[in-house]
Design a protein around this motif. Sequence first.
Motif, PDB file in Angstrom:
ATOM      1  N   ASN A   1       1.102  28.518  -1.413  1.00  0.00           N
ATOM      2  CA  ASN A   1       2.462  28.446  -0.494  1.00  0.00           C
ATOM      3  C   ASN A   1       2.048  26.471  -0.088  1.00  0.00           C
ATOM      4  O   ASN A   1       2.598  26.197   0.580  1.00  0.00           O
ATOM      5  CB  ASN A   1       1.207  28.886   1.188  1.00  0.00           C
ATOM      6  N   TYR A   2       2.503  26.510  -1.369  1.00  0.00           N
ATOM      7  CA  TYR A   2       2.811  24.493  -1.682  1.00  0.00           C
ATOM      8  C   TYR A   2       4.132  25.270  -0.801  1.00  0.00           C
ATOM      9  O   TYR A   2       5.074  25.843  -1.375  1.00  0.00           O
ATOM     10  CB  TYR A   2       2.251  24.484  -2.880  1.00  0.00           C
ATOM     11  N   SER A   3       3.872  23.685  -0.095  1.00  0.00           N
ATOM     12  CA  SER A   3       5.355  23.325   0.051  1.00  0.00           C
ATOM     13  C   SER A   3       6.706  23.120  -0.800  1.00  0.00           C
ATOM     14  O   SER A   3       6.539  22.743  -1.425  1.00  0.00           O
ATOM     15  CB  SER A   3       5.925  21.443   1.009  1.00  0.00           C
ATOM     16  N   ASP A   4       7.986  23.150  -0.389  1.00  0.00           N
ATOM     17  CA  ASP A   4       9.094  22.946  -0.980  1.00  0.00           C
ATOM     18  C   ASP A   4       8.836  21.592  -2.075  1.00  0.00           C
ATOM     19  O   ASP A   4       9.563  21.326  -3.160  1.00  0.00           O
ATOM     20  CB  ASP A   4      10.972  23.434  -0.874  1.00  0.00           C
ATOM     21  N   TYR A   5       9.062  20.796  -1.344  1.00  0.00           N
ATOM     22  CA  TYR A   5       8.856  19.150  -1.649  1.00  0.00           C
ATOM     23  C   TYR A   5       7.891  19.077  -2.809  1.00  0.00           C
ATOM     24  O   TYR A   5       8.309  18.138  -4.038  1.00  0.00           O
ATOM     25  CB  TYR A   5       8.478  18.517   0.023  1.00  0.00           C
ATOM     26  N   THR A   6       6.938  19.693  -2.543  1.00  0.00           N
ATOM     27  CA  THR A   6       5.748  19.745  -3.863  1.00  0.00           C
ATOM     28  C   THR A   6       5.922  20.394  -4.825  1.00  0.00           C
ATOM     29  O   THR A   6       5.916  20.209  -5.813  1.00  0.00           O
ATOM     30  CB  THR A   6       4.035  19.996  -3.013  1.00  0.00           C
ATOM     31  N   VAL A   7       6.526  21.469  -4.679  1.00  0.00           N
ATOM     32  CA  VAL A   7       6.727  22.098  -5.954  1.00  0.00           C
ATOM     33  C   VAL A   7       8.269  22.125  -7.075  1.00  0.00           C
ATOM     34  O   VAL A   7       7.848  21.684  -7.895  1.00  0.00           O
ATOM     35  CB  VAL A   7       7.330  23.916  -5.199  1.00  0.00           C
ATOM     36  N   LYS A   8       8.233  20.781  -6.071  1.00  0.00           N
ATOM     37  CA  LYS A   8       9.971  19.806  -6.858  1.00  0.00           C
ATOM     38  C   LYS A   8       9.389  19.022  -7.684  1.00  0.00           C
ATOM     39  O   LYS A   8      10.180  18.747  -8.326  1.00  0.00           O
ATOM     40  CB  LYS A   8      11.165  19.487  -5.337  1.00  0.00           C
ATOM     41  N   ALA A   9       8.601  18.460  -7.122  1.00  0.00           N
ATOM     42  CA  ALA A   9       7.033  17.123  -7.365  1.00  0.00           C
ATOM     43  C   ALA A   9       7.087  18.079  -8.748  1.00  0.00           C
ATOM     44  O   ALA A   9       6.811  17.656 -10.067  1.00  0.00           O
ATOM     45  CB  ALA A   9       6.183  17.040  -7.002  1.00  0.00           C
ATOM     46  N   TYR A  10       5.745  19.329  -8.559  1.00  0.00           N
ATOM     47  CA  TYR A  10       5.821  19.774  -9.907  1.00  0.00           C
ATOM     48  C   TYR A  10       6.501  20.114 -11.532  1.00  0.00           C
ATOM     49  O   TYR A  10       6.725  19.771 -12.334  1.00  0.00           O
ATOM     50  CB  TYR A  10       4.791  20.779  -9.322  1.00  0.00           C
TER      51      TYR A  10
ATOM     52  N   THR B   1      -0.027   9.933  16.910  1.00  0.00           N
ATOM     53  CA  THR B   1      -0.875  11.849  16.535  1.00  0.00           C
ATOM     54  C   THR B   1      -1.026  11.402  15.089  1.00  0.00           C
ATOM     55  O   THR B   1      -2.111  11.974  15.008  1.00  0.00           O
ATOM     56  CB  THR B   1      -0.101  12.896  16.579  1.00  0.00           C
ATOM     57  N   GLY B   2      -0.184  10.811  14.629  1.00  0.00           N
ATOM     58  CA  GLY B   2      -0.532  10.694  12.884  1.00  0.00           C
ATOM     59  C   GLY B   2      -0.028  11.541  12.188  1.00  0.00           C
ATOM     60  O   GLY B   2      -0.768  12.108  11.188  1.00  0.00           O
ATOM     61  N   LEU B   3       0.826  11.889  12.615  1.00  0.00           N
ATOM     62  CA  LEU B   3       1.867  13.066  11.989  1.00  0.00           C
ATOM     63  C   LEU B   3       1.634  12.358  10.464  1.00  0.00           C
ATOM     64  O   LEU B   3       2.491  11.706  10.689  1.00  0.00           O
ATOM     65  CB  LEU B   3       3.153  13.945  12.989  1.00  0.00           C
ATOM     66  N   ARG B   4       2.625  14.054   9.583  1.00  0.00           N
ATOM     67  CA  ARG B   4       3.924  13.224   8.498  1.00  0.00           C
ATOM     68  C   ARG B   4       4.547  13.108   9.144  1.00  0.00           C
ATOM     69  O   ARG B   4       4.488  13.963  10.065  1.00  0.00           O
ATOM     70  CB  ARG B   4       2.592  14.578   7.657  1.00  0.00           C
ATOM     71  N   ARG B   5       5.390  13.029   8.723  1.00  0.00           N
ATOM     72  CA  ARG B   5       6.999  13.339   8.920  1.00  0.00           C
ATOM     73  C   ARG B   5       7.606  14.236   8.309  1.00  0.00           C
ATOM     74  O   ARG B   5       8.349  14.720   9.401  1.00  0.00           O
ATOM     75  CB  ARG B   5       8.239  12.769   7.679  1.00  0.00           C
ATOM     76  N   SER B   6       7.588  15.649   7.429  1.00  0.00           N
ATOM     77  CA  SER B   6       7.199  16.744   7.547  1.00  0.00           C
ATOM     78  C   SER B   6       7.589  17.545   8.613  1.00  0.00           C
ATOM     79  O   SER B   6       7.731  18.339   9.181  1.00  0.00           O
ATOM     80  CB  SER B   6       7.592  17.121   6.655  1.00  0.00           C
ATOM     81  N   GLU B   7       5.470  17.178   9.002  1.00  0.00           N
ATOM     82  CA  GLU B   7       5.258  17.839  10.452  1.00  0.00           C
ATOM     83  C   GLU B   7       6.121  17.583  11.846  1.00  0.00           C
ATOM     84  O   GLU B   7       6.242  18.167  12.293  1.00  0.00           O
ATOM     85  CB  GLU B   7       3.987  17.526  10.508  1.00  0.00           C
ATOM     86  N   LEU B   8       6.700  15.888  11.865  1.00  0.00           N
ATOM     87  CA  LEU B   8       6.897  16.200  12.978  1.00  0.00           C
ATOM     88  C   LEU B   8       8.179  16.950  13.299  1.00  0.00           C
ATOM     89  O   LEU B   8       8.624  17.306  14.074  1.00  0.00           O
ATOM     90  CB  LEU B   8       7.046  14.201  13.008  1.00  0.00           C
ATOM     91  N   ILE B   9       9.408  16.917  11.381  1.00  0.00           N
ATOM     92  CA  ILE B   9      10.208  17.526  11.552  1.00  0.00           C
ATOM     93  C   ILE B   9      10.303  18.882  11.625  1.00  0.00           C
ATOM     94  O   ILE B   9      11.445  19.032  12.518  1.00  0.00           O
ATOM     95  CB  ILE B   9      11.081  17.086  10.811  1.00  0.00           C
ATOM     96  N   GLY B  10       8.799  19.793  12.023  1.00  0.00           N
ATOM     97  CA  GLY B  10       8.815  20.589  11.811  1.00  0.00           C
ATOM     98  C   GLY B  10       8.601  21.750  13.068  1.00  0.00           C
ATOM     99  O   GLY B  10       7.970  22.678  13.018  1.00  0.00           O
TER     100      GLY B  10
ATOM    101  N   ALA C   1      13.861  14.452   6.992  1.00  0.00           N
ATOM    102  CA  ALA C   1      13.801  13.285   7.311  1.00  0.00           C
ATOM    103  C   ALA C   1      14.119  11.706   6.834  1.00  0.00           C
ATOM    104  O   ALA C   1      12.936  11.446   7.359  1.00  0.00           O
ATOM    105  CB  ALA C   1      12.850  14.039   5.379  1.00  0.00           C
ATOM    106  N   GLY C   2      15.533  12.053   6.014  1.00  0.00           N
ATOM    107  CA  GLY C   2      16.135  10.707   5.731  1.00  0.00           C
ATOM    108  C   GLY C   2      16.219   9.712   7.277  1.00  0.00           C
ATOM    109  O   GLY C   2      15.866   8.824   7.366  1.00  0.00           O
ATOM    110  N   MET C   3      16.318  11.266   8.181  1.00  0.00           N
ATOM    111  CA  MET C   3      16.526  10.275   9.743  1.00  0.00           C
ATOM    112  C   MET C   3      15.215   9.757   9.715  1.00  0.00           C
ATOM    113  O   MET C   3      15.680   8.851  10.704  1.00  0.00           O
ATOM    114  CB  MET C   3      17.825  10.962  10.285  1.00  0.00           C
ATOM    115  N   VAL C   4      14.495  11.010  10.272  1.00  0.00           N
ATOM    116  CA  VAL C   4      13.111   9.594  10.542  1.00  0.00           C
ATOM    117  C   VAL C   4      12.736   9.145   9.546  1.00  0.00           C
ATOM    118  O   VAL C   4      12.012   7.911  10.468  1.00  0.00           O
ATOM    119  CB  VAL C   4      12.007  10.639  10.227  1.00  0.00           C
ATOM    120  N   TYR C   5      13.323   8.525   8.629  1.00  0.00           N
ATOM    121  CA  TYR C   5      12.697   7.349   7.840  1.00  0.00           C
ATOM    122  C   TYR C   5      13.075   5.988   8.014  1.00  0.00           C
ATOM    123  O   TYR C   5      13.148   4.653   8.332  1.00  0.00           O
ATOM    124  CB  TYR C   5      12.519   7.668   5.713  1.00  0.00           C
TER     125      TYR C   5
END
Length: 301
Positions: free
Chosen positions: A15-24, A144-153, A217-221
């Motif tokens: 159940n790795y995220s798409d972002y992590t799988v792309k990095a691998y 809250t300390g959320l990650r960017r991916s968590e915020l948009i999700g 994610a880009g807009m949040v950044y």
Amino acid sequence: MLIDDFLNYLRYERNYSDYTVKAYSKDLNQFEEYVKSCQEGVFVPDIIDADIVRDWIVCLLDEKISPVSVNRKLSSLKSFFKFLMKQKIVSVNPLRLIVGPKTKKPLPYFVKEGDMEALLDGDGFDEDFEGVRDHLVIEMLYDTGLRRSELIGIKDADVDFDASLLKVTGKRNKQRLIPFAEGLKDLMLAYTEVRNREVGAQSEWFFVRKNGQQLSAGMVYNIVKKKLSDIPTLAKRSPHVLRHSFATSMLNNGAELNAVKELLGHSSLASTSVYTHTTFEELKKVYHAHPRAKKGGNYGN
């Protein structure tokens, strides 16, 4: 083919995220290309030995790839060969004795509490939909300390205003509940009112663009980078800096390390403990301001 099998294993079984799988995928395909360049276009994991891996490391470092990035690539490769061992495709793991290049882990960048107060309580946000949304993005990341991916999700269904709880889906689809304070609740309610009035409530996503689609994610950044640019002393400006700032502020104000770990969604205390070093650096700065410290010289160096 073997790399694809491994990536599918990460995606569907781990159940790795798409972002992590792309990095691998990027790391492993890069290694495959290197091996092919050394072995006449052939990539056969069973004949790869430690010398090939070490030569690859040297090649990466010669290309000015940072030790941090090299170690991440090695981590991807180690996971890949563990998978191959498990599948009995290889009999020996060529990375079992490989040690990556040494790195000096930098302390996390964070925003000082006074600077965040001035930014969030100032008049730097417009009162239209985007201004209200951007203000809430900054406030929620810091509160809250959320990650960017968590915020948009976040979806509307994930927000429980009655209980003041936020359901967040983190890495590897792990969910956790995060409480939010009255001040953040007021901002969230104000945002949803403006959003529903000006954009509509057709989308399931909590944070949206003017066209009603999910915030990217880009807009949040870009939102965070633009607003943190108002703090000229800040060396780095990104959503993760606000996550670091949340953790540092919590620990500076007496929160227990394990509680901060749970709020951040870390799997181990080791990831959270880096912030204790950050807070210690702040304590040293405060101590240096004391007249006896100035007289005594190099405390803590």
